[in-house]
Enzyme design. Structure first.
Site, short mmCIF file in Angstrom:
data_model
loop_
_atom_site.label_atom_id
_atom_site.label_comp_id
_atom_site.label_asym_id
_atom_site.label_seq_id
_atom_site.Cartn_x
_atom_site.Cartn_y
_atom_site.Cartn_z
N GLU A 89 14.58 -42.72 10.05
CA GLU A 89 14.67 -41.26 10.20
C GLU A 89 15.34 -40.61 8.99
OE1 GLU A 89 14.59 -40.67 15.03
OE2 GLU A 89 16.55 -40.68 14.04
N GLU A 140 9.60 -45.61 17.45
CA GLU A 140 10.48 -45.23 18.55
C GLU A 140 9.76 -44.25 19.47
OE1 GLU A 140 14.36 -43.70 17.54
OE2 GLU A 140 14.58 -45.07 15.84
#
Length: 479
Positions: free
Chosen positions: A185, A377
């Site tokens: 991320e 995810e």
């Protein structure tokens, strides 16, 4: 629908799972300084830490609760946990290597052999069951020394240390790990520079946005260096980028709202554009100019970024959010939804649940990049109740995942090239955003609370058996 080699599995991070912070020669990580704060006392900057706080917490650890230091003690339970993953039929396990377990201070001359051996053992255990490891090089746990002495990724010293670390693990594990991600991320820097980059804003001479985008640029350089190293060491290694993807919807059909959603989408796509296309996109020129953002770009950086493009894209997908026109663009790019979508239900943590948005964003990503996509995810954090007989009835999690996998299948039917799906937290782990154990994602319940009390025994939830059925049927049986 799903290819016969589709990679079903789960995803985790060393700093939330591993524990053993003082075992095996591991050094302190930035995440080891994150103190648990009860919900009623939390402010806005749970993940941000000051230099004075770091100093005091190092000197007085007994006064604090550091959940990420203990995780769920995967360090000492990995064989048991991997056996449970294998029982579900996992084809892939996304995990990360703890950088300070390999180079305790980040800048060390030689790697820590005990740390390297630990991951050898983990990879061997995964392969014993036919599980492919997919490894993130940096999932938030930066050696604390690099923060204290170089302000993390604001410094090019940290970039060089990362390059050395990446080369070390690529070389060591080239025959055990095929799939790699550089930064988890990477766009998280807009929300928390300390968490994402190990950088403290108080230590910089730049304004806040320049500081965040300087750290971003340095991570782009580090990512490109890592990609080049991987390909030079073994041409079969595949290296991807990883972004928290947040699909944007305009608040209304007002062209101003439509523009705002496009503008904020650009700020999210920016992180993929650079790593996939190898250049800064046109739309950032105006944004940088109008917000007085100045980045130090060293000679050769742009050429390096062009040469170090990733092989595939990976994303975390949890929610979508709504954009209403805002003439002040400085606050754009926030990773948390601000406007409630009346067409969606929210989770217990206020996150909009949008399965259809999953299909939409996968189509948009593939239309834009035509690169293979891995779902790194996706999952539901919830309060789970364990019964006296050790069962956990989590039908709400099954419902969430069922709807998302259904839309994933539709995206693949649309023609999107998705080669794997790793749901977040296949076993309960410490939450990154709040450091809670009570925010649970797993198919496996871990008997531990927010303060580390409990047996740490593992129990199978109803979703464990459901996901086992999903994998066994290759996504055909999701009821």
């Amino acid at each position: 629908m799903f290819s016969k080699n589709f990679l079903w599995g789960g995803a985790s991070a060393a700093c939330q799972l591993e524990g053993g912070f003082d075992q095996g020669g591991r050094g302190l990580a930035t995440t080891d300084m994150i103190n648990f704060i009860p919900k009623e006392l939390r402010g806005e900057s749970i993940l941000e830490v000051t230099a004075d706080e770091i100093k005091y917490r190092k000197e007085h650890p007994e006064e604090f609760n550091f959940p990420k230091r203990r995780g769920i003690d995967f360090y000492n339970h990995y064989k048991e946990d991997i056996k449970l993953f294998a029982e579900m039929g996992f084809k892939v396990f996304r995990m990360s290597i703890s950088w300070p377990r390999i180079y305790p201070n980040g800048i060390d001359e030689r790697p820590n052999e005990e740390g390297l051996k630990f991951y050898d053992d983990v990879f061997d255990e995964l392969h014993k069951y036919g599980i492919e490891p997919l490894v993130t090089l940096l999932h938030y746990d930066i050696p604390l020394y690099l923060t204290e002495h170089y302000n993390g990724f604001e410094s090019r010293v940290t970039v060089e240390c990362f390059k050395k670390y990446a080369k070390t693990v690529f070389t060591r594990y080239q025959n055990k790990v095929k799939y790699w991600l550089t930064f988890n991320e990477i766009n998280m820097v807009l929300m928390s520079p300390y968490c994402c980059c190990g950088a403290l804003i108080e230590k910089t001479t730049k304004n806040e946005l320049s500081f965040k985008y300087q750290c971003t640029h340095n991570q782009f350089v580090a990512s490109a260096l890592a990609v080049k190293e991987a390909h030079a060491i073994n041409k079969d290694l595949q290296v991807g980028c990883m972004v928290c993807r947040l699909e944007k919807y305009p608040y209304s059909s007002n062209p101003l709202d439509v523009y705002q959603s496009m503008f904020e989408d650009h700020l999210n796509y920016f992180y993929i554009d650079v790593q996939v296309k190898g250049e800064y996109p046109y739309y950032m020129d105006r944004y940088f100019k109008e917000n007085n953002i100045c980045i130090d770009i060293e000679p050769g950086d742009l050429e390096l970024i062009k040469e170090g493009c990733v092989d595939f894209i990976s994303i975390s997908y949890y929610m979508t959010y709504v954009c209403k026109y805002n003439p002040d663009t400085k606050d754009a790019g926030n990773l948390i939804a601000q406007i409630k979508n009346p067409y969606l239900e929210n989770s217990e943590w206020g996150w909009p649940m949008d399965p259809m948005g999953f299909r939409i964003t996968l189509n948009n990503l593939y239309d834009r990049y035509h690169k293979p996509i891995f779902i790194a995810e996706n999952g539901l954090g919830a309060y789970d109740k364990i019964n006296e007989n050790g069962t956990v009835h989590d039908s709400y999690r099954i419902d969430y995942l069922k709807k998302h996998i259904e839309q994933l299948g539709e995206a693949i039917k649309d023609g999107v090239d998705v080669f794997g799906y790793a749901s977040w937290g296949p076993i309960d782990i410490v939450s990154n955003s709040t450091s809670e154990m009570s925010k649970r994602y797993g198919y496996i319940y871990v008997d531990a609370d927010d303060y580390g009390k409990g047996t740490f025994n593992r129990f199978k939830k109803d979703s464990f058996y459901w996901y086992k059925k999903v994998i066994a049927s290759n996504g055909q049986d999701i009821e």
